[in-house]
Each structure stands twice: as structure tokens, then as C-alpha cells.
Scaffold this motif. Structure first.
Motif, mmCIF file in Angstrom:
data_model
loop_
_atom_site.group_PDB
_atom_site.id
_atom_site.type_symbol
_atom_site.label_atom_id
_atom_site.label_comp_id
_atom_site.label_asym_id
_atom_site.label_seq_id
_atom_site.Cartn_x
_atom_site.Cartn_y
_atom_site.Cartn_z
ATOM 1 N N LYS A 133 12.568 -6.848 4.872
ATOM 2 C CA LYS A 133 12.423 -5.282 4.545
ATOM 3 C C LYS A 133 11.057 -5.139 4.219
ATOM 4 O O LYS A 133 10.684 -3.946 4.438
ATOM 5 N N ALA A 134 10.370 -6.196 3.709
ATOM 6 C CA ALA A 134 8.839 -6.001 3.420
ATOM 7 C C ALA A 134 8.183 -5.579 4.531
ATOM 8 O O ALA A 134 7.387 -4.633 4.745
ATOM 9 N N SER A 135 8.544 -6.389 5.660
ATOM 10 C CA SER A 135 7.762 -6.057 7.094
ATOM 11 C C SER A 135 8.219 -4.813 7.515
ATOM 12 O O SER A 135 7.212 -4.148 7.798
ATOM 13 N N LEU A 136 9.599 -4.413 7.324
ATOM 14 C CA LEU A 136 9.771 -2.885 7.922
ATOM 15 C C LEU A 136 9.281 -1.862 7.236
ATOM 16 O O LEU A 136 8.807 -0.595 7.914
ATOM 17 N N ALA A 137 8.890 -2.049 6.001
ATOM 18 C CA ALA A 137 8.214 -1.057 5.202
ATOM 19 C C ALA A 137 6.925 -1.112 5.498
ATOM 20 O O ALA A 137 6.573 0.076 5.516
ATOM 21 N N GLN A 138 6.139 -2.253 5.852
ATOM 22 C CA GLN A 138 4.823 -1.944 6.144
ATOM 23 C C GLN A 138 4.621 -1.400 7.563
ATOM 24 O O GLN A 138 3.749 -0.652 7.621
ATOM 25 N N VAL A 139 5.758 -1.643 8.404
ATOM 26 C CA VAL A 139 5.646 -1.163 9.772
ATOM 27 C C VAL A 139 5.702 0.701 9.574
ATOM 28 O O VAL A 139 4.764 1.254 10.129
ATOM 29 N N LYS A 140 6.450 1.059 8.535
ATOM 30 C CA LYS A 140 6.581 2.407 8.275
ATOM 31 C C LYS A 140 5.549 2.968 7.770
ATOM 32 O O LYS A 140 4.932 4.099 8.282
ATOM 33 N N LYS A 141 4.664 2.306 6.796
ATOM 34 C CA LYS A 141 3.428 2.722 6.379
ATOM 35 C C LYS A 141 2.461 2.688 7.372
ATOM 36 O O LYS A 141 1.586 3.674 7.437
ATOM 37 N N MET A 142 2.356 1.572 8.287
ATOM 38 C CA MET A 142 1.156 1.721 9.094
ATOM 39 C C MET A 142 1.272 2.263 10.394
ATOM 40 O O MET A 142 0.087 2.713 10.942
ATOM 41 N N GLU A 143 2.461 2.471 10.849
ATOM 42 C CA GLU A 143 2.826 2.814 12.387
ATOM 43 C C GLU A 143 1.909 4.323 12.508
ATOM 44 O O GLU A 143 1.589 4.274 13.602
ATOM 45 N N VAL A 144 2.154 4.991 11.585
ATOM 46 C CA VAL A 144 1.622 6.285 11.647
ATOM 47 C C VAL A 144 0.062 6.443 11.880
ATOM 48 O O VAL A 144 -0.517 7.221 12.530
ATOM 49 N N LYS A 145 -0.603 5.368 11.495
ATOM 50 C CA LYS A 145 -1.862 5.187 11.593
ATOM 51 C C LYS A 145 -2.359 4.332 12.873
ATOM 52 O O LYS A 145 -3.282 4.796 13.762
ATOM 53 N N VAL A 146 -1.595 3.435 13.139
ATOM 54 C CA VAL A 146 -2.115 2.273 13.922
ATOM 55 C C VAL A 146 -1.448 2.327 15.098
ATOM 56 O O VAL A 146 -1.862 1.989 16.246
ATOM 57 N N HIS A 147 0.001 2.315 15.011
ATOM 58 C CA HIS A 147 0.840 2.374 16.233
ATOM 59 C C HIS A 147 0.554 1.069 17.156
ATOM 60 O O HIS A 147 0.374 1.057 18.224
ATOM 61 N N SER A 148 1.355 0.007 16.496
ATOM 62 C CA SER A 148 0.949 -1.232 17.019
ATOM 63 C C SER A 148 2.546 -1.374 17.981
ATOM 64 O O SER A 148 2.388 -2.221 18.926
#
Lengths: 102, 491
Positions: free
Chosen positions: B27-42
Motif C-alpha cells: 500500500k505504501a508503494s502504491l500510494a507513492q506511485v499515485k503521488k509520483m506518477e503525475v510528475k515522473v510517469h515511470s
């Protein structure tokens, strides 16, 4: 060196021929770009002609691996549904393609 | 410390001790993905549902004592050219937009057997052809250190995801530098193992004689742990080589006394950025202070690696990519007249410009009349390059070098001049030609605040020496987190 300037010889016919080999159909602009790109790359690759490779064996693999054999045992079961699920078109459990014989 | 800012081994240890549950980690990983994807798009695909389900299963296996590896339950990401059963695998190409593999790549299965939870598939250059991750059909990935810059490529998504703490570690693939260069640009650690060490079964092939899968993580220890999980002999890959030892964690020793390090002076010529040069030389100095011997030497043939590589890689790509024909899977053109027209249109509409460029070049160098002049000549050059490395390793245990001539370029600056972009792989490409292991480790940042990596190259099967030197160097510095993570992450 005789073949030093192969790059200059990329003709329209050559691009068409490579397109046939590559099974790619290039539009007018793409075709011109492909020609220019290939000439430039080949001109650069021609640098290899500076190297004396007389008597050097071509190396396709870094390790001396010959044919590797194993028993032909099925380990992965029947996956035809998953495989066919990727088919762009299918019919009666087969991949459907355009008619190939007259 | 937040869950995602821990190293993979730290998180794995806390999961084993029941201080953190697998579900919490995922869940921590998925939350970080939500936070970062809008900026980084990995990522191309995030598998939230699958990852949460898998978390429950892995927790149960840990609780029952059936899995006890160091990274059991730790969230991971894999490059989108590794097949994952039931999870879309695109190679960042339009031609595989709807492709759902029916089997999983051996390297990914190795991870799963050790209890990994795969949270998604990372962005890459289309079919791994590129150095910036800008040729992806699914949009560019941005460098977490500076969103105006590229993350490098082709494993740019995997490296950006690790740097942005969206996953604890990731898998990438390296054909001409595709793990090492983006690792350097994103300030993380990446290893390209000796050819044949990690099974290529289920890796969608670019250039089979050069492709190798490897780990990407935020420190050397994590990379060694992941390498231990994925390195194994596999009968499904006929180029897989059985090795005497698969112990890599044991090589993590803070001691380089007696290690002989050579620096190729022919890498330090024009074209190398002054700041990168200084960073590499001062990093080598650090290893010297810790007891290694360091000297300059002539590697020779350096300028011939890039042309030989492009002939060989494109020839193999032209052959490997002939399987994408719109028949059994992947994109099929909407309109066509007959079978051959269907092949041509499907491929022409499905592949991007860089992929087509390389298929065309590959088809040309293999065509009758040009095969000897180009393809055979390149294979002979490859033999000479291997000989040059063999000679170097008679005198040195490790070669220390830059990874790339400069730090990460700005977005949109590289693709207009392909040849220039190809030349930026000059320090990494020969390692693939010779089948050698290489590692990229962060050694500092430049004036713009972008990471700079150092490459350590070893002789075949000598990953342990690389890990020892990399680990020793790493002990002398503190891991730096990218600004976007510090600002967007939990306090």
C-alpha cells in the motif's frame, strides 16, 4: 578502399528493396528520412574499414557455447485459450488471416 | 523513516520480523506511485488489484514459513519488456498495446518464488531502442532529479521508479547500456551481469547476443540481493551459463586492498564532460585511498565499439522483430489487401520511427552483397574488442570508467540527431559486445544538481569484485534523494 563509400550508393531502389526485406511500407517523407538516416549511419559504420581484421574469426557469441540440448518434455500444459485471447482476429479456435491461396 | 525510503533489504527485514506487513508495504508503494506518477510517469501499467491480492498470498507464505528470502514481500517493478502472465506487456510499443502474455519471464518468476510483489510494468524506449525513454508510445518518463530532464534509457522507467521510491527495486535490461546509463542519470545503482547469468526466457528480444537482465536499486546491497534471486542456470534459455557460485551478498565487503583498478585513458578524450571527468577521477581516488591500486592505461579500439554495435544490434533486431506481423498477437492494421499487405501495414503502423530505422539498417546489413562488408566485419571487430578487454584484465581486476559522456540531457534534445545519441553510449556498449559485467554507482551530482555515475567493469563472472569495490565506495558517501521525493514524500 573500394567499398569505402557504399553509403553513397543508397538509391531509391535500394530503399524499396530493404523495405521489402524489412516488411515495412514507408510513406514519402518517411522514405526520404530513412534514406538520409541510413546513408549517414553507413557512412559512420564505414569507419570499421580502418581496422585490419585479416585472419580474425567473426565472433557471434562471446562464450564457446555449442548446441544445447534437453529432453522435449511438455511442462506448461494447454494454454490455447490464453494464446488465442491475443489474436487480432479468430475463428473457430484458429487465428484468422486474409486468404493466402487463390 | 517512511516505508518506501527504506532500502529493499531493510524493508524485507522488517517484514520478516512482522514489524511491517506485506500489505502495508504494498500500500505504501502504491500510494507513492499515485503521488509520483503525475510528475515522473515511470509506469506503463500499474497493477494495483493484482499487487494487493498478491500481498495477501505472500504474507500467508511468510507466516507459514514457506518463504524466508531477504526480499520476501518487498514491492518491485519490472521493465515492460519482461513477460508477465495475465498482465499487459507492451515493450512501450503500439504494436503490443493489447498483448497479455500467457507466461511469465524466468527472471520475474525467480523474483516471485522469492516472494516479490510486482506492482507494475515500467516505461522504456520502444523495444529498448533508445537512450532517453522518449521513444515510448506511452509518453516520456521524467528524471526525478529534475523533471525537465530525461531519466536515460532504455530502462528509464525502472530507474526513475527506484529513484522516486515508487518501488524498492526494479528489473531492467541492458543491451548497450540500458541499465547502467539510466541508473547513472537517476542516481541509483544498476548492474548488467555477465552474459548468460540471468535467463532471457520471456524477455522480449532486441539483440539476443547482447541482451541481459539486471537489478536496479538504491544501493549496492539491494542490487546484490536481487542479483542473487535472478541469477540461475535455466534450461529454457540455451545461452544461460551454469556458474560455480551464485553468492553475491558475500561479496559485500568494505575492503579494496590489493584490488588493481585500470582507467582507460582513451575514455578521457574530447566529448567527455569536464565535471563528469572530475567526478570519476575523484571516485577512483577514493578507492585508491582505501587501498586499491589505480592507474591509467590504453584500452584501444574505443571508437569502433559504437559502429560495430549498431550493425550487430540492428541485424539481430531486424530478425527478432520479424515476429510482429499482426497474425497471432499484437496490432493488426484496420485495412489491408491480402496477407503481405497486412504484414506491411501492421508493422508500419505499429512500430515507431526509431524501431523502423533500426529494422531497416539491420535488414540492409544482412542483405546479400552487404553481409560480408558490414555484418561479418562487425563480428570481427567484436572479436578484437573482446581481445582488448582480455588483455586489460591480465593486468587489472576492474576497469573504472564514466557511464555516459554527460549527465542527463534535457527532454526533447536527443532524438533529432540519432547518431549523436548513439555516440553517447560509447562507454557502455563495448561491455555488451564482450559479454562482461558492469555496474553503475552514483558518485556525486553536477552543478545543475543532476547525478553522475561511475561505471565499474569486470572480467566475465567477476561480479563479486565489482560488488566489493562498489560497496566499499558506497560506504564513503551518504545516499541522496531526488528533490521531488523529498518534497512529495512523507515527512
Amino acid at each position: 578502399m573500394e567499398d569505402r563509400k557504399i553509403a553513397d550508393k543508397i538509391s531509391d531502389e535500394m530503399i524499396d528493396y530493404v523495405g521489402i526485406l524489412a516488411k515495412l511500407e514507408l510513406s514519402g517523407r518517411e522514405r526520404e528520412e530513412a534514406k538520409a538516416d541510413m546513408e549517414r549511419m553507413l557512412d559512420y559504420i564505414d569507419m570499421l574499414n580502418e581496422l585490419d581484421t585479416e585472419g580474425i574469426e567473426p565472433m557471434s557469441h562471446v562464450f564457446p557455447i555449442s548446441n544445447v540440448f534437453r529432453e522435449d518434455i511438455v511442462t506448461n500444459g494447454d494454454g490455447h485459450e490464453e494464446t488465442l485471447a491475443n489474436a487480432p482476429l479468430m475463428k473457430e479456435n484458429c487465428f484468422k488471416v486474409p486468404r493466402t491461396i487463390g | 523513516m517512511s516505508i518506501m525510503s527504506m532500502t529493499a533489504v531493510e524493508l524485507g527485514s522488517k517484514i520478516r520480523k512482522r514489524e511491517i506487513s506485506v500489505e502495508e508495504a504494498v500500500k505504501a508503494s502504491l500510494a507513492q506511485v499515485k503521488k509520483m506518477e503525475v510528475k515522473v510517469h515511470s509506469f506503463v501499467t500499474v497493477d494495483e488489484e493484482g499487487a494487493l491480492k498478491r500481498a495477501q498470498k505472500v504474507q500467508k507464505l511468510i507466516d507459514e514459513g514457506l518463504i524466508s528470502g531477504p526480499l520476501a514481500g518487498v514491492p518491485a517493478a519490472v521493465k515492460d519488456n519482461l513477460c508477465t502472465a495475465g498482465l499487459r506487456t507492451t515493450c512501450s510499443s503500439k504494436i503490443l498495446e493489447n498483448f497479455v502474455p500467457s507466461y511469465t519471464a524466468e527472471a520475474v518468476q525467480c523474483l516471485e518464488r522469492s516472494g516479490a510483489v510486482i506492482i507494475g510494468k515500467t516505461n522504456m524506449d520502444e523495444f529498448a531502442m533508445g537512450s532517453t525513454t522518449e521513444t515510448s508510445y506511452y509518453g516520456v518518463t521524467k528524471n526525478p532529479w529534475n523533471l525537465e530532464h530525461v531519466p536515460g534509457g532504455s530502462s528509464g522507467g525502472s530507474c526513475a521508479a527506484a529513484a522516486a521510491e515508487e518501488c524498492s527495486y526494479a528489473l531492467g535490461s541492458d543491451t548497450g547500456g540500458s541499465i547502467r546509463q539510466p541508473s547513472s542519470f537517476c542516481g541509483v545503482v544498476g548492474i548488467k551481469p555477465t552474459y548468460g547469468t540471468v535467463s532471457r526466457y520471456g524477455l522480449i528480444a532486441y539483440a539476443s547476443s547482447l541482451d541481459q537482465i539486471g537489478p536496479i536499486a538504491r544501493n549496492v546491497t539491494d542490487c546484490a540481493a536481487v542479483l542473487e534471486m535472478i541469477a540461475a542456470h535455466d534450461v529454457k534459455d540455451s545461452t544461460s551459463v551454469p556458474r560455480k557460485s551464485y553468492d553475491f551478498m558475500g561479496a559485500l565487503v568494505d575492503d579494496v586492498r590489493g584490488l588493481r583498478i585500470g582507467i582507460p585513458q582513451d575514455y578521457f578524450t574530447e566529448g567527455l564532460d569536464e565535471e563528469v571527468k572530475e567526478h570519476i577521477l575523484s571516485a577512483a581516488k577514493v578507492l585508491e585511498e582505501r587501498g586499491a591500486s589505480v592507474e591509467m592505461f590504453d584500452l584501444s579500439l574505443v571508437q569502433y565499439a559504437v559502429p560495430a554495435y549498431y550493425v550487430i544490434a540492428c541485424a539481430e533486431a531486424g530478425s527478432n522483430l520479424s515476429r510482429f506481423d499482426g497474425v497471432k498477437y499484437g496490432y493488426r492494421a484496420g485495412h489491408y489487401e491480402g496477407l503481405h499487405d497486412m504484414y506491411k501495414r501492421s508493422r508500419s503502423e505499429g512500430f515507431g520511427a526509431e524501431v523502423k530505422r533500426r529494422i531497416m539498417l539491420g535488414s540492409f546489413v544482412l542483405s546479400s552483397g552487404y553481409y560480408d562488408a558490414y555484418y561479418l566485419k562487425a563480428l570481427k571487430t567484436k572479436a578484437l574488442i573482446k581481445q582488448a578487454f582480455d588483455k586489460a584484465f591480465e593486468k587489472y581486476d576492474i576497469i573504472a570508467a564514466p557511464v555516459s559522456p554527460s549527465a542527463a540531457p534535457k527532454l526533447g534534445k536527443s532524438l533529432s540527431d540519432p547518431l549523436k545519441m548513439y555516440l553517447s553510449d560509447i562507454y557502455t556498449i563495448s561491455v555488451n559486445l564482450a559479454g562482461l559485467p558492469g555496474i553503475s554507482i552514483p558518485v556525486g551530482t553536477n552543478k545543475e544538481g543532476l547525478p553522475v555515475g561511475m561505471q565499474l567493469i569486470g572480467n566475465c563472472y567477476e561480479e563479486r569484485k565489482l560488488l566489493r569495490a562498489a560497496y566499499t565506495f558506497e560506504q564513503t558517501r551518504v545516499y541522496e534523494r531526488p528533490g521531488v521525493v523529498k518534497m512529495g514524500g512523507e515527512a
